[in-house]
Design an enzyme around this catalytic site. Structure first.
Site, PDB file in Angstrom:
ATOM      1  N   ASP A 121       0.833  -1.197   0.000  1.00 57.12           N
ATOM      2  CA  ASP A 121       0.000   0.000   0.000  1.00 57.12           C
ATOM      3  C   ASP A 121       0.871   1.251   0.000  1.00 57.12           C
ATOM      4  OD1 ASP A 121      -1.979   1.889   0.358  1.00 57.12           O
ATOM      5  OD2 ASP A 121      -2.352   1.387   2.464  1.00 57.12           O
ATOM      6  N   ASP A 283      -2.148   5.865  -4.820  1.00 57.14           N
ATOM      7  CA  ASP A 283      -2.451   4.949  -3.719  1.00 57.14           C
ATOM      8  C   ASP A 283      -2.833   3.578  -4.261  1.00 57.14           C
ATOM      9  OD1 ASP A 283      -3.360   3.616  -1.492  1.00 57.14           O
ATOM     10  OD2 ASP A 283      -4.598   5.257  -0.753  1.00 57.14           O
TER      11      ASP A 283
END
Length: 395
Positions: A121, A283
């Site tokens: 992430d 992201d």
């Protein structure tokens, strides 16, 4: 005297030049997509979309709070902070089975003697795992630090646990004393994927400063040849995380770079969507693209054949699936057109649903740019030169 992460990386890179021949080659981690936001018949699951939107809101709220704690100031893109439930003692029953929804990209790692899949992430900075995944008592190199962590999620509760350090193996690399947070409650409802490995900068980490994000640990220990990693995400198979260098075979043409400020904590860049200027946080932890509702409305209303509608409190756009609209993002002067498979993430009442959505009261005045864009590009995250590189992904 404490050195910044950039100073440390610069020193490591300079020192590494003398022993470059001894460094391992860049390594690749194959990634698997966990779950989608659609049902089996390709219908958008708005309940799952709402859950991910809530989880992302609370994720960024927590990261902005971390930024304030770590730096003593508010983030320059701060919009508002949500009214979170603050359980400072980390106790109490926490039901987090519906959090996360497994909407990330997972690959294999090993901490000590425990092997598992974990989601990578770029929108967070800590490594956390579900209970009964990492077993510190089985590892001679494991150390319990007696530091705790606490992370908020979309239902206003928190996941808490202890921070350990242990040897990490990933993609052929090995680093010592890497921090891992072992949760006492399950926070990812996915049998195959059991945790999150954050790859943002230390300014937004929840862990105390002495516990580096895992990739920073790889860099400091001179395990990787370069302080660089590269995501190439594809619909279906072939998605990879390349560590320690750049794989030129993953993209077409040349990389175009934009500077990032590591003191901001996030991989943020100025960009454009259909010509409109935006601030964008890249992201890999988001399946679709979220933006401030007024900005998204401005984009949608100018798109031919797209009808705005509201579902779950968010603004969406619907269009005839046989006539996909033009949707492009621009970074570093290079345009990326979202193709037929990226411009929509599912169907609703016989129409396709646009892969951007608007939300009120986002914690940051920025767009969260996820998979729908990332499936069109190969993106290089360069911690050594504080920049991101973008190029169209190869076929």
């Amino acid at each position: 005297m404490q050195l910044s992460i950039q100073a440390i990386i610069g020193f490591v890179v300079a020192a590494g030049l003398a022993v470059a021949s001894e460094l391992p080659s860049p390594m690749t981690v194959n990634l698997e997509r966990r779950k989608m936001l659609v049902t089996k018949n390709d219908t958008v699951d708005f309940k799952a979309v709402r859950k991910q939107a809530n989880a992302l809101n609370y994720k960024y709220d927590k990261l902005l709070r971390n930024f304030r704690k770590n730096t003593g100031r508010d983030h320059p893109l701060l919009h508002l902070l949500l009214d979170l439930i603050d359980k400072r003692d980390g106790k109490g029953d926490v039901d987090l089975d519906d959090i996360g929804e497994g909407q990330l990209w997972a690959g294999d790692v090993q901490f000590g003697q425990s092997k598992f899949k974990i989601d990578f992430d770029t929108g967070s900075a800590d490594t956390l795992v579900n209970p009964f995944v990492y077993f510190p008592h089985r590892s001679k190199s494991s150390r319990k630090t007696h530091h705790t962590f606490s992370t908020a999620y979309g239902d206003g509760t928190t996941a808490s646990g202890f921070i350990y350090t242990d040897d990490l193996k990933i993609g052929g690399y090995k680093a010592k004393d890497v921090a891992i947070g072992l949760s006492v409650t399950k926070f990812i409802n996915d049998e195959d994927n059991q945790g999150i490995a954050g790859m943002s900068f230390p300014a937004v980490q929840s862990f105390p400063k002495k516990f580096d994000p895992f990739f920073v640990a790889l860099v400091k220990q001179k395990v990787v040849p370069e302080p660089v990693f590269q995501f190439t995400l594809k619909r279906g198979s072939g998605s990879t995380l390349h560590l320690g260098g750049i794989d030129n075979s993953r993209f077409q043409g040349e990389l175009s770079y934009v500077d990032v400020n590591p003191e901001d904590g996030f991989w943020i860049s100025e960009g454009k969507v259909n010509g409109k200027k935006i601030d964008a946080c890249i992201d890999t932890g988001s399946s679709i693209i979220f933006g401030p509702i007024d900005e998204v409305r401005e984009v949608i209303t100018k798109m031919d054949g797209v009808t705005p509608f509201t579902a779950g409190g968010a603004l969406h756009g619907a269009f005839d699936c046989s006539k996909p609209p033009k949707l492009d993002f621009e970074f570093a002067g290079q345009k990326f057109n979202l193709g037929e498979n990226q411009v929509s993430f599912g169907k609703y009442q016989g129409q396709c649903v646009l892969s951007i959505m608007g939300q009120k009261n986002l914690p940051m005045n920025a767009w969260v740019v996820g998979d729908s864009f990332l499936q069109t590009a190969s993106v290089v995250f360069d911690m050594g030169k504080n920049r991101m590189g973008f190029a169209p992904s190869s076929n």
